[in-house]
Motif scaffolding. Structure first.
Motif, short mmCIF file in Angstrom:
data_model
loop_
_atom_site.label_atom_id
_atom_site.label_comp_id
_atom_site.label_asym_id
_atom_site.label_seq_id
_atom_site.Cartn_x
_atom_site.Cartn_y
_atom_site.Cartn_z
N GLN A 178 0.83 -1.21 0.00
CA GLN A 178 0.00 0.00 0.00
C GLN A 178 0.87 1.26 0.00
O GLN A 178 1.91 1.29 0.64
N THR A 200 -4.16 10.64 -2.91
CA THR A 200 -4.15 9.42 -3.72
C THR A 200 -3.86 8.23 -2.82
O THR A 200 -3.19 8.35 -1.79
N ARG A 202 -3.09 3.81 -3.15
CA ARG A 202 -2.85 2.63 -3.97
C ARG A 202 -2.73 1.41 -3.07
O ARG A 202 -2.13 1.47 -2.00
N GLU A 204 -2.23 -2.94 -3.64
CA GLU A 204 -2.20 -4.17 -4.43
C GLU A 204 -2.08 -5.33 -3.45
O GLU A 204 -1.12 -5.42 -2.69
N LYS A 222 -5.86 -4.94 -7.46
CA LYS A 222 -5.02 -3.75 -7.55
C LYS A 222 -5.94 -2.54 -7.63
O LYS A 222 -6.64 -2.35 -8.62
N GLN A 224 -6.83 1.72 -6.97
CA GLN A 224 -6.31 3.08 -6.88
C GLN A 224 -7.48 4.04 -6.70
O GLN A 224 -8.56 3.84 -7.26
N HIS A 258 -10.51 -0.46 -9.45
CA HIS A 258 -9.70 -1.61 -9.07
C HIS A 258 -9.83 -2.73 -10.09
O HIS A 258 -10.89 -2.93 -10.70
#
Length: 640
Positions: A178, A200, A202, A204, A222, A224, A258
């Motif tokens: 992350q 932002t 992220r 995965e 994954k 975002q 995602h």
């Protein structure tokens, strides 16, 4: 949760961070996807917000979808239950969770200030770092933050024999990576602020699942999320804007996406794009013939477009758009020094559109359709100080919730749960009436909270099992390739339970002149019933008890805790009962000074000290993924 308590409880997911608070559990779909549950309710009955605004991710659609929140940069987390949740809408019928950060500085900043944090260890072998800094001259402030967290496959007790994907004490495909960050700026003064932020996130991560139960085909996600937020507040307005005492507002635009992949190849993509706005405030207290009247009001609006696509064009929900507008009022009349009456009203307008297109994989294309709902919710409450530190509270609320797009239009194979799910376009609004009674006790050294509630649902949209179907065709099951079928169906239901927590002093000056020894305790219990059948509602946590002996002296603090969860014999799925467990833990922290820091805190925790096997009754993945094994987590936080 705030300050040191938040630091010590922070986890890689929002659900696990809050799990264990009275009445609060988690969906616990492995170590990477865990949403809060409140009083046995989950999904769209628990509203997760960021700074009072909607969190537009896809976490309510499926339990393997993570909440797009990084807790390392959070200032505090609020959990709102009962009539006070009225201001957040029907999707807070169970309660609301508000994650608060300072990405838009809300108070004057003079000079440079901030904090940094490092932590590592735990059953997931966490390695994380976070930092934030604010710079200002008293009138203008800038904010910057960033975070990174990496975890490995979850370590579980080796005696945990159940679960297809446990290997040598690890839950395979449960690692995560992350990152997040934000910049913000605001104009500030002693009475308010006006600013914006861009952030932002992220992530995965592995879901703990494998396509076709083949260890060579791990299912991973994954995601975002990018978000732009504007907000402002002005306080102490008496005499400047008519009857208003304060006003605040916010607008946020979110772009969420995602991808779900199998063995490295993307198979499906989910997107959620939209905006959320709210303006709310308080009015000047009015002295009436019956007492002092104080109140708040607000208007809210949102729009989000959800879309789903797969390589083969097969999805279990169509592309949709949901538009919401709402107005709420909340007033409190203090008619004596120790007595107050409150009342609230909320009116919403919800429009849910199926945009059609796509195919569910069984040759059934999704049709275009549109539904409109007008939820109305009300509440009344009363509180009275009883003397001797005791306060009595009571509340009665009626809440309506519009069905979500998937409760209306789902129709297809949901691979994350290996079930076939079907909505009903004729589903009506969910309607529930809740009665709450509580007692609170507080002195300088002792506190206790006791509460009981009962909710009667005239219409509860439950995911009810309806036999089995053929996975490939959605038709009659012929003995092979069969999966459970679940329908989103309106039923009559009842939920009731109790919550209590407190702190009891044991002694002072026992091990030192300034030392304190206290006992913290918590208990909660909830029961959900399908009134049509007399059976249980799904994924309800059992009776939970916890206690901690806390020792503190000056800058040092330590504790020993024990958590007990009873056996859950009432279940509404094919996963069966969950056994009881008793889990022990240790923790300690020490505040000290460090070069370049105003203050610093070292902290550590030993989790699951006796390495017991524990399975969460609220989890859909409980049969596969037990809680983590014995592990030590350490961290360092500094403020400058």
């Amino acid at each position: 949760l705030r300050g040191d308590d938040l630091v010590k409880k922070q986890s890689s997911t929002l659900g696990q961070t809050l799990n264990g608070l009275p009445g609060v559990g988690s969906t616990d779909f492995g170590p990477n996807s865990s949403r809060p549950t409140i009083r046995g309710l989950d999904g769209d009955r628990v509203r997760v917000m960021s700074n009072g605004g909607a969190s537009l991710d896809a976490s309510t659609l499926s339990y393997d979808h993570a909440v797009a929140v990084e807790s390392l940069t959070v200032e505090q987390i609020e959990v709102v239950r009962g009539p006070a949740a009225l201001q957040y809408g029907g999707s807070a019928i169970g309660g609301a969770v508000n994650v608060i950060d300072n990405r838009i500085p809300k108070a004057p900043v003079k000079g440079v200030e901030g904090r940094a944090e490092l932590r590592g260890g735990g059953a997931e072998y966490e390695k994380s770092a976070a930092g934030l800094v604010a710079i200002g001259d008293g009138n203008f402030a800038l904010h910057f933050d960033g975070s990174s967290r990496k975890t490995e496959n979850l370590k579980v007790p080796k005696q945990a024999g159940r679960g297809e994907f446990l290997n040598q004490g690890s839950l395979l495909n449960s690692d995560a990576d992350q990152q997040g960050g934000a910049i913000g700026a605001s104009l500030t003064n002693d009475h308010g602020y006006l600013g914006f932020s861009v952030d932002t996130y992220r992530n995965e991560y592995g879901t703990g699942l494998f396509e076709g139960d083949d260890i060579n085909n791990p299912t991973r996600i994954k995601l975002q999320q990018d978000k732009l937020t504007f907000s402002g507040e002005q306080r102490n307005l008496a005499g400047k804007m008519g009857p208003l005492e304060s006003i605040r507002g916010s607008f946020s635009s979110t772009d969420y996406k995602h991808e779900e992949s199998v063995a490295g190849a993307v198979e499906s993509t989910f997107k959620n794009k939209g905006w959320d706005s709210r303006i709310e405030g308080t009015h000047i207290p009015v002295q009436t013939a019956y007492g002092l009247l104080k109140g708040a009001w607000g208007v809210q609006g949102s729009e989000f477009k959800f879309s789903a696509a797969s390589v083969g064009g097969q999805m279990f929900v169509p592309n949709t758009q949901t538009d919401t507008a709402a107005l709420f009022l909340f007033e409190e009349l203090v008619f004596a020094k120790d007595k107050a009456f409150n009342a609230g009203l909320r009116f919403e307008s919800v429009k849910v559109d199926s945009l059609g297109g796509g195919d569910n994989g069984q040759g059934n294309p999704f049709a275009a359709d549109s539904k409109k709902f007008k939820p109305l919710s009300t509440s009344i409450g009363y509180r009275q100080e009883m003397g001797g530190g005791w306060t009595a509270t009571s509340g009665l609320s009626y809440t309506e919730r519009a069905p979500t797009f998937y409760e209306l239009y789902a129709n297809g194979m949901h691979h994350a749960t290996e079930t076939y799910e079907q909505g009903n376009a004729n589903n009506q609004m969910e309607k529930g009436t809740t009665l709450e009674l509580g007692m609170k006790f507080k002195t300088p050294t002792t506190r206790a909270n006791f509460g009981a509630f009962i909710t009667e649902f005239n219409n509860f949209i439950g995911l009810i099992q309806d036999g089995e179907v053929d996975e490939s065709s959605g038709g009659t099951c012929n003995g092979s390739g069969c999966v459970p079928k679940y329908n989103f169906t309106g039923i009559k239901a009842r939920m009731y339970g109790l919550e209590a927590d407190g702190r009891l002093p044991i002694g002072r000056g026992v091990f030192g002149k300034a030392s304190e020894l206290n006992m913290d305790w918590k208990v909660d219990y909830v029961r959900g019933e399908n009134r049509a059948t007399g059976g249980a509602l799904p994924r309800i946590s059992p009776l939970r008890l916890s206690s901690a002996i806390v020792y503190s002296q000056g800058l040092y603090s330590s504790h020993v805790d024990v958590q007990y969860a009873a056996r859950q014999n009432r279940y509404a799925d094919n996963l069966g009962a969950t056994p009881s467990y008793t889990m022990f833990g240790l923790g300690a922290s020490y505040k000290t000074s460090m070069a370049g820091m105003r203050s610093a805190m070292l902290f550590m925790r030993v989790e699951n000290l006796t390495n017991v096997e524990a399975r969460n009754a609220s989890s859909l993945l409980r049969d596969m993924a037990p809680s983590g094994a014995r592990a030590i987590k350490v961290g360092l936080k500094g403020n400058f």
